[in-house]
Motif scaffolding. Sequence first.
Motif, short mmCIF file in Angstrom:
data_model
loop_
_atom_site.label_atom_id
_atom_site.label_comp_id
_atom_site.label_asym_id
_atom_site.label_seq_id
_atom_site.Cartn_x
_atom_site.Cartn_y
_atom_site.Cartn_z
N SER A 10 60.12 60.42 -105.31
CA SER A 10 60.55 61.09 -104.07
C SER A 10 61.59 60.29 -103.28
CB SER A 10 59.34 61.36 -103.16
OG SER A 10 58.58 60.18 -103.01
N ASP A 68 52.98 61.32 -101.33
CA ASP A 68 52.81 61.97 -100.02
C ASP A 68 53.98 62.85 -99.58
OD1 ASP A 68 50.36 60.61 -99.41
OD2 ASP A 68 51.54 58.80 -99.03
N TYR A 125 51.67 41.13 -104.01
CA TYR A 125 52.74 41.90 -104.67
C TYR A 125 53.26 41.16 -105.90
CZ TYR A 125 57.29 44.22 -105.22
OH TYR A 125 58.38 44.89 -105.73
N THR A 168 66.41 50.22 -100.07
CA THR A 168 65.49 51.37 -99.97
C THR A 168 64.56 51.14 -98.77
OG1 THR A 168 63.70 50.40 -101.25
CG2 THR A 168 65.42 51.53 -102.51
#
Length: 241
Positions: A15, A39, A156, A191
């Motif tokens: 998305s 979502d 991460y 991003t």
Amino acid sequence: MKEDEKKIYLVTGGSRGIGKAICEKLAGEESIVIINYRDNDEMAADTLKRVENHGGHGELFKCDVSDYYAVKNMINEIIKKYKKIDGLVNNAGILLMRYFMFTSKEDWNNVMNTNLNGVFNCVKCVLPEMIRREKGRIINISSVATRKVIEGSVAYTVSKYAINGFTKSLAKEVMKYNITINGISSGFIDTDMIKGCEGYGINTEKKGKAEDIAEWVKFLLSDNCRFISGDIISVDGGSSL
Ligand SMILES: NC(=O)c1ccc[n+]([C@@H]2O[C@H](COP(=O)([O-])OP(=O)(O)OC[C@H]3O[C@@H](n4cnc5c(N)ncnc54)[C@H](OP(=O)(O)O)[C@@H]3O)[C@@H](O)[C@H]2O)c1
């Protein structure tokens, strides 16, 4: 081109950000791109529109990759409809910038559930069909955090190191079925994910574009790329040096 000759690609996290660029890059007459997301319906619909603007065919599939049964259902549906999946791109991911001392068990599990277990779930469900056809390509999006320590990102970083190990280890197991699996160690890409990271001393000045990663994904998925497997390719503009 006949429908059954088209390549079927599944891109997780399509998305936004890098996933959106990958979906666009793979779009065309010769492919069908399944755009997974969790979502963001609006942004996913925008990706689908972009795929169609490239003359391609796409489909949306909303599903949390950390939910094994939801993933199983998604992949069963795709295989029922298209009979195969030629390429799986494990791109969905979340970033947690938090010093280890402040990382809770819940934080840790959240990161592992999406970044690592999400890859397990998708590959586990796709692989039997690829093995049956003795054909397939899998790409895992890893991170520059496995090349150069980024302070404040233990959870991460561990999730991405684990993906690298997964990629190499599984590549060896599936090479006899003509299935390749590779990772891309992505540098900083402009991003939503890296908004606000500057506070952690990350030099995000050397930022790439999502298309820089998408270009490599396209190549690694291509028939021409049959002789690269188990590799983690740095696409980071040299920022890990
Ligand atoms: N950006 C960078 O600098 C950078 C650097 C190294 C590696 N990477 C890696 O590149 C990949 C993409 O990052 P990005 O920067 O494009 O991130 P992003 O802009 O935050 O987009 C994340 C995407 O993943 C989806 N997603 C998150 N959790 C999901 C889940 N549990 N199930 C399904 N979809 C989920 C999101 O869907 P919704 O829109 O529905 O939330 C969105 O499409 C990640 O694996 C990231 O770790 C990024």
